[in-house]
Design a protein around this motif. Structure first.
Motif, PDB file in Angstrom:
ATOM      1  N   GLY A 111       0.845  -1.195   0.000  1.00  0.00           N
ATOM      2  CA  GLY A 111       0.000   0.000   0.000  1.00  0.00           C
ATOM      3  C   GLY A 111       0.878   1.240   0.000  1.00  0.00           C
ATOM      4  O   GLY A 111       1.555   1.513   0.995  1.00  0.00           O
ATOM      5  N   GLY A 135       0.272   4.497   0.124  1.00  0.00           N
ATOM      6  CA  GLY A 135      -0.458   5.714   0.503  1.00  0.00           C
ATOM      7  C   GLY A 135       0.293   6.420   1.612  1.00  0.00           C
ATOM      8  O   GLY A 135       1.533   6.359   1.694  1.00  0.00           O
ATOM      9  N   THR A 136      -0.455   7.047   2.507  1.00  0.00           N
ATOM     10  CA  THR A 136       0.144   7.879   3.546  1.00  0.00           C
ATOM     11  C   THR A 136       0.999   7.059   4.517  1.00  0.00           C
ATOM     12  O   THR A 136       2.163   7.384   4.761  1.00  0.00           O
ATOM     13  N   ALA A 137       0.429   6.008   5.077  1.00  0.00           N
ATOM     14  CA  ALA A 137       1.155   5.213   6.065  1.00  0.00           C
ATOM     15  C   ALA A 137       2.317   4.466   5.406  1.00  0.00           C
ATOM     16  O   ALA A 137       3.420   4.390   5.969  1.00  0.00           O
ATOM     17  N   ARG A 139      -1.152  -0.084  -5.610  1.00  0.00           N
ATOM     18  CA  ARG A 139      -1.895  -0.392  -6.835  1.00  0.00           C
ATOM     19  C   ARG A 139      -2.347   0.853  -7.597  1.00  0.00           C
ATOM     20  O   ARG A 139      -2.865   0.744  -8.692  1.00  0.00           O
ATOM     21  N   GLU A 140      -2.122   2.050  -7.022  1.00  0.00           N
ATOM     22  CA  GLU A 140      -2.569   3.245  -7.745  1.00  0.00           C
ATOM     23  C   GLU A 140      -1.586   3.615  -8.855  1.00  0.00           C
ATOM     24  O   GLU A 140      -0.440   3.181  -8.869  1.00  0.00           O
ATOM     25  N   ARG A 181      -3.997  13.075   0.546  1.00  0.00           N
ATOM     26  CA  ARG A 181      -5.408  13.063   0.116  1.00  0.00           C
ATOM     27  C   ARG A 181      -6.190  14.322   0.519  1.00  0.00           C
ATOM     28  O   ARG A 181      -7.149  14.683  -0.166  1.00  0.00           O
ATOM     29  N   LYS A 235     -10.215  19.934  -1.053  1.00  0.00           N
ATOM     30  CA  LYS A 235      -9.884  21.344  -0.752  1.00  0.00           C
ATOM     31  C   LYS A 235      -9.202  21.972  -1.973  1.00  0.00           C
ATOM     32  O   LYS A 235      -9.862  22.199  -2.989  1.00  0.00           O
ATOM     33  N   VAL A 240      -0.680  -6.283  -4.420  1.00  0.00           N
ATOM     34  CA  VAL A 240      -0.217  -7.515  -3.781  1.00  0.00           C
ATOM     35  C   VAL A 240      -1.448  -8.407  -3.689  1.00  0.00           C
ATOM     36  O   VAL A 240      -2.458  -8.028  -3.092  1.00  0.00           O
ATOM     37  N   GLY A 296      -5.075   0.975   3.676  1.00  0.00           N
ATOM     38  CA  GLY A 296      -6.013   2.090   3.720  1.00  0.00           C
ATOM     39  C   GLY A 296      -7.473   1.680   3.796  1.00  0.00           C
ATOM     40  O   GLY A 296      -7.844   0.705   4.448  1.00  0.00           O
ATOM     41  N   ARG A 303     -11.782   9.768  -3.223  1.00  0.00           N
ATOM     42  CA  ARG A 303     -10.722   9.072  -2.487  1.00  0.00           C
ATOM     43  C   ARG A 303      -9.367   9.314  -3.157  1.00  0.00           C
ATOM     44  O   ARG A 303      -8.376   9.559  -2.508  1.00  0.00           O
ATOM     45  N   ASP A 310      -5.372   3.728   8.110  1.00  0.00           N
ATOM     46  CA  ASP A 310      -6.826   3.541   8.167  1.00  0.00           C
ATOM     47  C   ASP A 310      -7.235   2.086   8.395  1.00  0.00           C
ATOM     48  O   ASP A 310      -8.312   1.813   8.923  1.00  0.00           O
ATOM     49  N   HIS A 332      -7.205   9.398  10.011  1.00  0.00           N
ATOM     50  CA  HIS A 332      -6.650  10.745   9.824  1.00  0.00           C
ATOM     51  C   HIS A 332      -5.282  10.628   9.168  1.00  0.00           C
ATOM     52  O   HIS A 332      -4.540   9.684   9.415  1.00  0.00           O
ATOM     53  N   GLU A 333      -4.941  11.668   8.410  1.00  0.00           N
ATOM     54  CA  GLU A 333      -3.666  11.636   7.695  1.00  0.00           C
ATOM     55  C   GLU A 333      -2.457  11.589   8.636  1.00  0.00           C
ATOM     56  O   GLU A 333      -1.563  10.756   8.478  1.00  0.00           O
ATOM     57  N   PHE A 351      -6.051  15.621  13.836  1.00  0.00           N
ATOM     58  CA  PHE A 351      -6.846  15.759  12.611  1.00  0.00           C
ATOM     59  C   PHE A 351      -7.071  17.235  12.329  1.00  0.00           C
ATOM     60  O   PHE A 351      -7.210  18.038  13.256  1.00  0.00           O
ATOM     61  N   PHE A 352      -7.098  17.605  11.046  1.00  0.00           N
ATOM     62  CA  PHE A 352      -7.455  18.988  10.696  1.00  0.00           C
ATOM     63  C   PHE A 352      -8.456  18.969   9.555  1.00  0.00           C
ATOM     64  O   PHE A 352      -8.553  17.987   8.815  1.00  0.00           O
TER      65      PHE A 352
HETATM   66  C1  LIG Z   1     -10.872  13.278   0.133  1.00  0.00           C
HETATM   67  C2  LIG Z   1     -10.154  13.053   1.430  1.00  0.00           C
HETATM   68  C3  LIG Z   1      -9.857  14.151   2.229  1.00  0.00           C
HETATM   69  C4  LIG Z   1      -9.192  13.948   3.447  1.00  0.00           C
HETATM   70  N1  LIG Z   1      -8.914  15.032   4.231  1.00  0.00           N
HETATM   71  C5  LIG Z   1      -8.296  14.851   5.408  1.00  0.00           C
HETATM   72  C6  LIG Z   1      -7.982  15.973   6.238  1.00  0.00           C
HETATM   73  O1  LIG Z   1      -8.296  17.112   5.924  1.00  0.00           O
HETATM   74  N2  LIG Z   1      -7.332  15.737   7.403  1.00  0.00           N
HETATM   75  C7  LIG Z   1      -6.961  14.467   7.801  1.00  0.00           C
HETATM   76  O2  LIG Z   1      -6.362  14.319   8.867  1.00  0.00           O
HETATM   77  N3  LIG Z   1      -7.253  13.378   7.035  1.00  0.00           N
HETATM   78  C8  LIG Z   1      -7.903  13.560   5.856  1.00  0.00           C
HETATM   79  N4  LIG Z   1      -8.199  12.469   5.078  1.00  0.00           N
HETATM   80  C9  LIG Z   1      -7.891  11.100   5.584  1.00  0.00           C
HETATM   81  C10 LIG Z   1      -6.481  10.669   5.221  1.00  0.00           C
HETATM   82  O3  LIG Z   1      -6.175  11.007   3.917  1.00  0.00           O
HETATM   83  C11 LIG Z   1      -6.385   9.146   5.432  1.00  0.00           C
HETATM   84  O4  LIG Z   1      -6.631   8.889   6.788  1.00  0.00           O
HETATM   85  C12 LIG Z   1      -5.021   8.614   5.032  1.00  0.00           C
HETATM   86  O5  LIG Z   1      -4.814   8.774   3.650  1.00  0.00           O
HETATM   87  C13 LIG Z   1      -4.898   7.135   5.392  1.00  0.00           C
HETATM   88  O6  LIG Z   1      -3.669   6.670   4.972  1.00  0.00           O
HETATM   89  P1  LIG Z   1      -3.416   5.108   4.664  1.00  0.00           P
HETATM   90  O7  LIG Z   1      -2.006   5.010   4.254  1.00  0.00           O
HETATM   91  O8  LIG Z   1      -3.934   4.317   5.769  1.00  0.00           O
HETATM   92  O9  LIG Z   1      -4.374   4.805   3.421  1.00  0.00           O
HETATM   93  P2  LIG Z   1      -4.308   5.351   1.950  1.00  0.00           P
HETATM   94  O10 LIG Z   1      -3.682   6.710   1.897  1.00  0.00           O
HETATM   95  O11 LIG Z   1      -5.676   5.201   1.406  1.00  0.00           O
HETATM   96  O12 LIG Z   1      -3.334   4.355   1.194  1.00  0.00           O
HETATM   97  C14 LIG Z   1      -3.625   3.005   1.008  1.00  0.00           C
HETATM   98  C15 LIG Z   1      -3.074   2.584  -0.332  1.00  0.00           C
HETATM   99  O13 LIG Z   1      -2.975   1.162  -0.391  1.00  0.00           O
HETATM  100  C16 LIG Z   1      -3.326   0.735  -1.685  1.00  0.00           C
HETATM  101  N5  LIG Z   1      -3.649  -0.702  -1.636  1.00  0.00           N
HETATM  102  C17 LIG Z   1      -4.715  -1.298  -1.031  1.00  0.00           C
HETATM  103  N6  LIG Z   1      -4.645  -2.641  -1.161  1.00  0.00           N
HETATM  104  C18 LIG Z   1      -3.522  -2.899  -1.863  1.00  0.00           C
HETATM  105  C19 LIG Z   1      -2.910  -4.104  -2.313  1.00  0.00           C
HETATM  106  N7  LIG Z   1      -3.431  -5.312  -2.064  1.00  0.00           N
HETATM  107  N8  LIG Z   1      -1.779  -4.021  -3.035  1.00  0.00           N
HETATM  108  C20 LIG Z   1      -1.223  -2.801  -3.295  1.00  0.00           C
HETATM  109  N9  LIG Z   1      -1.750  -1.624  -2.874  1.00  0.00           N
HETATM  110  C21 LIG Z   1      -2.889  -1.684  -2.169  1.00  0.00           C
HETATM  111  C22 LIG Z   1      -4.472   1.648  -2.027  1.00  0.00           C
HETATM  112  O14 LIG Z   1      -4.702   1.672  -3.413  1.00  0.00           O
HETATM  113  C23 LIG Z   1      -3.957   2.989  -1.487  1.00  0.00           C
HETATM  114  O15 LIG Z   1      -3.194   3.662  -2.444  1.00  0.00           O
HETATM  115  C24 LIG Z   1      -8.851  12.636   3.850  1.00  0.00           C
HETATM  116  C25 LIG Z   1      -9.165  11.535   3.031  1.00  0.00           C
HETATM  117  C26 LIG Z   1      -9.813  11.737   1.843  1.00  0.00           C
HETATM  118  C27 LIG Z   1     -10.147  10.557   0.981  1.00  0.00           C
END
Ligand SMILES: Cc1cc2nc3c(=O)[nH]c(=O)nc-3n(C[C@H](O)[C@H](O)[C@H](O)COP(=O)(O)OP(=O)(O)OC[C@H]3O[C@@H](n4cnc5c(N)ncnc54)[C@H](O)[C@@H]3O)c2cc1C
Length: 396
Positions: free
Chosen positions: A13, A15-17, A37-38, A45, A50, A78, A106, A126, A275, A293-294, A321-322
């Motif tokens: 994954g 993304g953020t984490a 996978r993106e 995000r 915004k 994966v 996520g 998303r 998440d 939260h991010e 969170f903001f």
């Molecule tokens: C529109 C929007 C606005 C937001 N605004 C705020 C804000 O203002 N403040 C705040 O604190 N938070 C905000 N958030 C929340 C914050 O963005 C999320 O909490 C954060 O992105 C979570 O991070 P993550 O790494 O857990 O998940 P994600 O960032 O979603 O990353 C997960 C990634 O894993 C990938 N993935 C999943 N399964 C697989 C697999 N099997 N193989 C390969 N890749 C895979 C997904 O495609 C994705 O890219 C917002 C979220 C959104 C959607």
């Protein structure tokens, strides 16, 4: 099973984490493979509802920095994780043997399963491309209906109103943002939205959508019909546990991957963060909590990475969170109040600069700070210490 290659640390994954875990591991000189996978490399995000939606922030500015020396596979899922053999299978069928892994998959948007849900003009937010397609679809639109009273629906309504659209927020709750911040703060946010021209429809349930090919109206259960050229649906997310479930990892009550305080899953050598992670929170006396939260995702990615290097540390960071409602108002929040029995307001709701302290039998669980009152640090400290405060100590 013979793997095609071996890596010390596998991050599932991007993304953020995942990005935060990769950065932390590389800073220690560790070998990392980050698989996502993106189509895009890891990005923030929050701008999706915004600046990116409003066109004041560029796509480039959303990308995370500090990942140049991380080996990153984009457009790659994966597909399977054999946690006994410690082998991951990629979409390409390539098999990767790993020393340890972190699941940072996520969450996925919850889809509204209502009549007419397939009509054109109905958007979910998303990924980066979602903001871009909403922005271009909304260009010609006059009326927008945002479904859901949490931050996605409210932020999108504020941004689209600032872009000249007539927006309605419709939600099950009575007040916007009420689920996270309570009815009193929610009522204040309603006033903020309404004072800028957003129509707020509370205690309403969506029955379906009407239109020929494109959506023309949102139908409510009580028979009301809201005209819409564009609809934005923000009705929550579901942790993406597809891979975790398939790999036999234990899941928890909130639907996430169940972890201990060190973010270890039920499989040896596999951690979770962000998440998807439901962890035993020290701040909640060991209760399992999942936060969306991010900043929290970044901090958990870092904790997981340090533990992959052997730190064996508990995740203790107070969630932060903001949110911004266009340039009309901003909020910050520390903690994660699951239940509270008292709210103490500091500052002035009338003047629009205030904080709300959420107490559970006097113990500070969370603090909401609106328009920069300045109570966040004090609140964070109280939460870390498990402090019990009285109204006069807070307002003092
Ligand atoms: C529109 C929007 C606005 C937001 N605004 C705020 C804000 O203002 N403040 C705040 O604190 N938070 C905000 N958030 C929340 C914050 O963005 C999320 O909490 C954060 O992105 C979570 O991070 P993550 O790494 O857990 O998940 P994600 O960032 O979603 O990353 C997960 C990634 O894993 C990938 N993935 C999943 N399964 C697989 C697999 N099997 N193989 C390969 N890749 C895979 C997904 O495609 C994705 O890219 C917002 C979220 C959104 C959607």
């Amino acid at each position: 099973m013979s793997a095609t290659r071996r890596v010390e640390h596998l991050i599932v994954g991007a993304g953020t984490a995942g990005a935060a875990a990769a950065r932390t591991l590389r800073a220690e000189g560790a070998e990392v493979l980050l698989v996502g996978r993106e189509l895009d490399r890891p990005y923030h995000r929050p701008p999706i509802t915004k600046g990116l939606l409003q066109g004041t922030e560029s796509r480039e500015s959303t990308f995370f920095e500090g990942l140049d020396d991380v080996e990153l596979l984009t457009r790659t899922s994966v597909m399977a994780l054999d946690t006994a053999a410690r082998v991951a299978t990629l979409q390409s069928k390539e098999e990767i043997e790993y020393g340890n892994a972190v699941l940072a998959t996520g969450a996925m948007v919850r889809r509204l399963n209502a009549e007419g849900a397939q009509l054109e003009g109905i958007h979910y937010l998303r990924a980066l491309a979602n903001a871009e397609s909403l922005r271009s679809d909304a260009e010609e639109a006059e009326r927008v209906v945002c479904i859901g009273g949490s931050y996605i629906g409210c932020e999108a309504a504020a941004s689209l109103t600032a872009m000249g659209k007539r927006c309605t927020v419709v939600m099950l709750e009575a007040e916007p943002l009420e689920r996270g911040f309570g009815a009193r703060a929610g009522n204040w946010f309603r006033g903020l939205l309404e004072s800028h021209g957003v129509e707020v429809v509370g205690e309403a349930s969506v029955q379906g959508f009407t239109g020929a090919e494109r959506v023309e109206a949102v139908q409510l259960d009580d028979g009301r019909s809201l005209q819409a050229d564009v609809v934005v649906v923000g009705v929550g997310v579901l942790p993406d546990v597809m891979l975790a479930r398939k790999s036999g990892l234990e899941l928890g009550d909130t639907g996430g991957v169940r972890c201990d305080a060190q973010l270890r899953t039920s499989a040896e050598g596999v951690y979770a963060a962000g998440d998807v992670c439901e962890y035993a929170s020290v701040l909640h006396d060991g209760r399992h909590v999942r936060v969306e939260h991010e900043d929290h995702a970044e901090r958990q990615g870092e904790t997981a990475a340090r533990n992959m290097l052997g730190a064996a540390e508990e995740h203790r960071t107070v969630p932060y969170f903001f949110s911004d409602l266009a340039d009309w108002g901003s909020l910050e929040y520390v903690g994660a109040a699951l239940d509270w029995d008292e709210e103490v307001v500091n500052g002035s709701l009338d003047e629009g600069r205030f904080s709300v302290w959420y107490l559970d039998s006097g113990r500070v669980r969370a603090v909401l700070d609106v328009n920069g009152l300045g109570d966040l640090d004090r609140g964070r400290e109280a939460i870390e210490q498990g402090a019990r405060l009285t109204r006069s100590e807070i307002v003092g």
